[in-house]
Design a protein around this motif. Structure first.
Motif, PDB file in Angstrom:
ATOM      1  N   UNK A  91       0.798 -10.226  -6.416  1.00 43.93           N
ATOM      2  CA  UNK A  91       1.691  -9.134  -6.822  1.00 43.93           C
ATOM      3  C   UNK A  91       2.641  -9.612  -7.914  1.00 43.93           C
ATOM      4  N   UNK A  92       3.138 -10.830  -7.781  1.00 41.84           N
ATOM      5  CA  UNK A  92       4.013 -11.390  -8.819  1.00 41.84           C
ATOM      6  C   UNK A  92       3.273 -11.461 -10.149  1.00 41.84           C
ATOM      7  N   UNK A  93       2.045 -11.974 -10.133  1.00 39.23           N
ATOM      8  CA  UNK A  93       1.261 -12.096 -11.362  1.00 39.23           C
ATOM      9  C   UNK A  93       1.026 -10.723 -11.984  1.00 39.23           C
ATOM     10  N   UNK A  94       0.627  -9.754 -11.173  1.00 39.44           N
ATOM     11  CA  UNK A  94       0.367  -8.407 -11.693  1.00 39.44           C
ATOM     12  C   UNK A  94       1.626  -7.815 -12.333  1.00 39.44           C
ATOM     13  N   UNK A  95       2.752  -7.958 -11.656  1.00 38.00           N
ATOM     14  CA  UNK A  95       3.997  -7.407 -12.182  1.00 38.00           C
ATOM     15  C   UNK A  95       4.513  -8.171 -13.387  1.00 38.00           C
ATOM     16  N   UNK A  96       4.498  -9.487 -13.301  1.00 37.67           N
ATOM     17  CA  UNK A  96       5.013 -10.320 -14.379  1.00 37.67           C
ATOM     18  C   UNK A  96       4.199 -10.153 -15.659  1.00 37.67           C
ATOM     19  N   UNK A  97       2.906  -9.964 -15.519  1.00 39.64           N
ATOM     20  CA  UNK A  97       2.024  -9.796 -16.684  1.00 39.64           C
ATOM     21  C   UNK A  97       1.900  -8.340 -17.122  1.00 39.64           C
ATOM     22  N   UNK A  98       2.552  -7.448 -16.398  1.00 46.49           N
ATOM     23  CA  UNK A  98       2.528  -6.011 -16.723  1.00 46.49           C
ATOM     24  C   UNK A  98       1.109  -5.450 -16.753  1.00 46.49           C
ATOM     25  N   UNK A  99       0.352  -5.775 -15.714  1.00 47.41           N
ATOM     26  CA  UNK A  99      -1.021  -5.294 -15.601  1.00 47.41           C
ATOM     27  C   UNK A  99      -1.013  -3.783 -15.389  1.00 47.41           C
ATOM     28  N   UNK A 100      -1.812  -3.083 -16.190  1.00 52.97           N
ATOM     29  CA  UNK A 100      -1.900  -1.630 -16.116  1.00 52.97           C
ATOM     30  C   UNK A 100      -3.121  -1.138 -15.344  1.00 52.97           C
ATOM     31  N   UNK A 101      -4.119  -1.996 -15.202  1.00 50.53           N
ATOM     32  CA  UNK A 101      -5.373  -1.603 -14.569  1.00 50.53           C
ATOM     33  C   UNK A 101      -5.857  -2.731 -13.677  1.00 50.53           C
ATOM     34  N   UNK A 102      -6.300  -2.372 -12.480  1.00 45.72           N
ATOM     35  CA  UNK A 102      -6.834  -3.362 -11.548  1.00 45.72           C
ATOM     36  C   UNK A 102      -8.190  -2.887 -11.042  1.00 45.72           C
ATOM     37  N   UNK A 103      -9.235  -3.618 -11.419  1.00 49.47           N
ATOM     38  CA  UNK A 103     -10.541  -3.426 -10.804  1.00 49.47           C
ATOM     39  C   UNK A 103     -10.508  -4.226  -9.517  1.00 49.47           C
ATOM     40  N   UNK A 104     -11.134  -3.715  -8.466  1.00 50.82           N
ATOM     41  CA  UNK A 104     -11.161  -4.500  -7.230  1.00 50.82           C
ATOM     42  C   UNK A 104     -12.420  -4.217  -6.441  1.00 50.82           C
ATOM     43  N   UNK A 105     -12.790  -5.216  -5.665  1.00 49.57           N
ATOM     44  CA  UNK A 105     -13.943  -5.129  -4.791  1.00 49.57           C
ATOM     45  C   UNK A 105     -13.534  -4.371  -3.527  1.00 49.57           C
ATOM     46  N   UNK A 106     -14.372  -3.451  -3.111  1.00 45.50           N
ATOM     47  CA  UNK A 106     -14.086  -2.588  -1.960  1.00 45.50           C
ATOM     48  C   UNK A 106     -13.631  -3.373  -0.727  1.00 45.50           C
ATOM     49  N   UNK A 107     -14.173  -4.548  -0.526  1.00 48.31           N
ATOM     50  CA  UNK A 107     -13.823  -5.361   0.647  1.00 48.31           C
ATOM     51  C   UNK A 107     -12.340  -5.733   0.676  1.00 48.31           C
ATOM     52  N   UNK A 108     -11.671  -5.630  -0.458  1.00 48.82           N
ATOM     53  CA  UNK A 108     -10.263  -6.011  -0.546  1.00 48.82           C
ATOM     54  C   UNK A 108      -9.332  -4.801  -0.660  1.00 48.82           C
ATOM     55  N   UNK A 109      -9.797  -3.652  -0.243  1.00 50.23           N
ATOM     56  CA  UNK A 109      -8.994  -2.425  -0.361  1.00 50.23           C
ATOM     57  C   UNK A 109      -7.661  -2.537   0.384  1.00 50.23           C
ATOM     58  N   UNK A 110      -7.647  -3.157   1.554  1.00 47.67           N
ATOM     59  CA  UNK A 110      -6.384  -3.316   2.289  1.00 47.67           C
ATOM     60  C   UNK A 110      -5.413  -4.194   1.513  1.00 47.67           C
ATOM     61  N   UNK A 111      -5.913  -5.263   0.933  1.00 42.59           N
ATOM     62  CA  UNK A 111      -5.054  -6.127   0.120  1.00 42.59           C
ATOM     63  C   UNK A 111      -4.520  -5.374  -1.095  1.00 42.59           C
ATOM     64  N   UNK A 112      -5.363  -4.546  -1.694  1.00 41.89           N
ATOM     65  CA  UNK A 112      -4.941  -3.794  -2.871  1.00 41.89           C
ATOM     66  C   UNK A 112      -3.834  -2.805  -2.501  1.00 41.89           C
ATOM     67  N   UNK A 113      -3.918  -2.213  -1.327  1.00 42.14           N
ATOM     68  CA  UNK A 113      -2.839  -1.322  -0.885  1.00 42.14           C
ATOM     69  C   UNK A 113      -1.528  -2.105  -0.792  1.00 42.14           C
ATOM     70  N   UNK A 114      -1.578  -3.319  -0.284  1.00 44.99           N
ATOM     71  CA  UNK A 114      -0.378  -4.155  -0.205  1.00 44.99           C
ATOM     72  C   UNK A 114       0.088  -4.557  -1.601  1.00 44.99           C
ATOM     73  N   UNK A 115      -0.831  -4.835  -2.501  1.00 42.29           N
ATOM     74  CA  UNK A 115      -0.462  -5.172  -3.888  1.00 42.29           C
ATOM     75  C   UNK A 115       0.216  -3.986  -4.557  1.00 42.29           C
ATOM     76  N   UNK A 116      -0.312  -2.801  -4.348  1.00 39.30           N
ATOM     77  CA  UNK A 116       0.307  -1.591  -4.933  1.00 39.30           C
ATOM     78  C   UNK A 116       1.724  -1.390  -4.432  1.00 39.30           C
ATOM     79  N   UNK A 117       1.939  -1.652  -3.163  1.00 41.86           N
ATOM     80  CA  UNK A 117       3.279  -1.482  -2.593  1.00 41.86           C
ATOM     81  C   UNK A 117       4.263  -2.473  -3.221  1.00 41.86           C
ATOM     82  N   UNK A 118       3.784  -3.668  -3.560  1.00 44.95           N
ATOM     83  CA  UNK A 118       4.660  -4.708  -4.106  1.00 44.95           C
ATOM     84  C   UNK A 118       4.738  -4.678  -5.635  1.00 44.95           C
ATOM     85  N   UNK A 119       3.749  -4.070  -6.253  1.00 43.86           N
ATOM     86  CA  UNK A 119       3.682  -4.033  -7.718  1.00 43.86           C
ATOM     87  C   UNK A 119       3.243  -2.625  -8.140  1.00 43.86           C
TER      88      UNK A 119
END
Length: 121
Positions: A91-119
């Motif tokens: 989440x720090x990397x995504x926010x610090x680098x100002x990432x606008x788009x995140x491709x993700x593997x379906x198996x990590x959907x729960x992690x992505x929800x947590x990343x969205x909440x933090x970034x």
């Protein structure tokens, strides 16, 4: 020479040769090139301008690298993140680098929800 130019050269010389191989099968240079161009075109249609930052959150898989190869001709900047890192670090990397788009593997959907909440950006 840029990475995409090496890739394009390989696709021209050996279109039927395996480019990406994983447990799901293999993808030829020609198929990977077609896929990367579809991804690049979709990113442009979505309004992502060259220079925008994007990341791929996935295990080591051919599909993940297809996404990376689609970012390059679209002019996007690939921000590498690793699924083995903590959610906080990613989440720090995504926010610090100002990432606008995140491709993700379906198996990590729960992690992505947590990343969205933090970034949220």
């Amino acid at each position: 020479m840029r990475l995409i130019e090496h890739f394009d050269r390989g696709a021209q010389r050996w279109p039927d040769r395996a480019f990406l191989v994983d447990g799901q099968g293999e993808l030829t240079y020609a198929a990977a090139r077609a896929s990367s161009h579809r991804i690049a075109n979709a990113l442009a249609r979505a309004g992502l301008a060259p220079g925008a930052k994007a990341a791929v959150y996935s295990a080591n898989a051919a599909r993940s690298f297809e996404c990376v190869m689609g970012l390059i001709p679209a002019g996007l900047v690939w921000v590498p993140i690793n699924v083995r890192n903590s959610i906080e670090d990613s989440a720090f990397t995504l926010g610090n680098c100002e990432v606008e788009l995140l491709f993700y593997q379906r198996a990590f959907a729960d992690n992505v929800a947590a990343l969205r909440a933090r970034s949220p950006a």
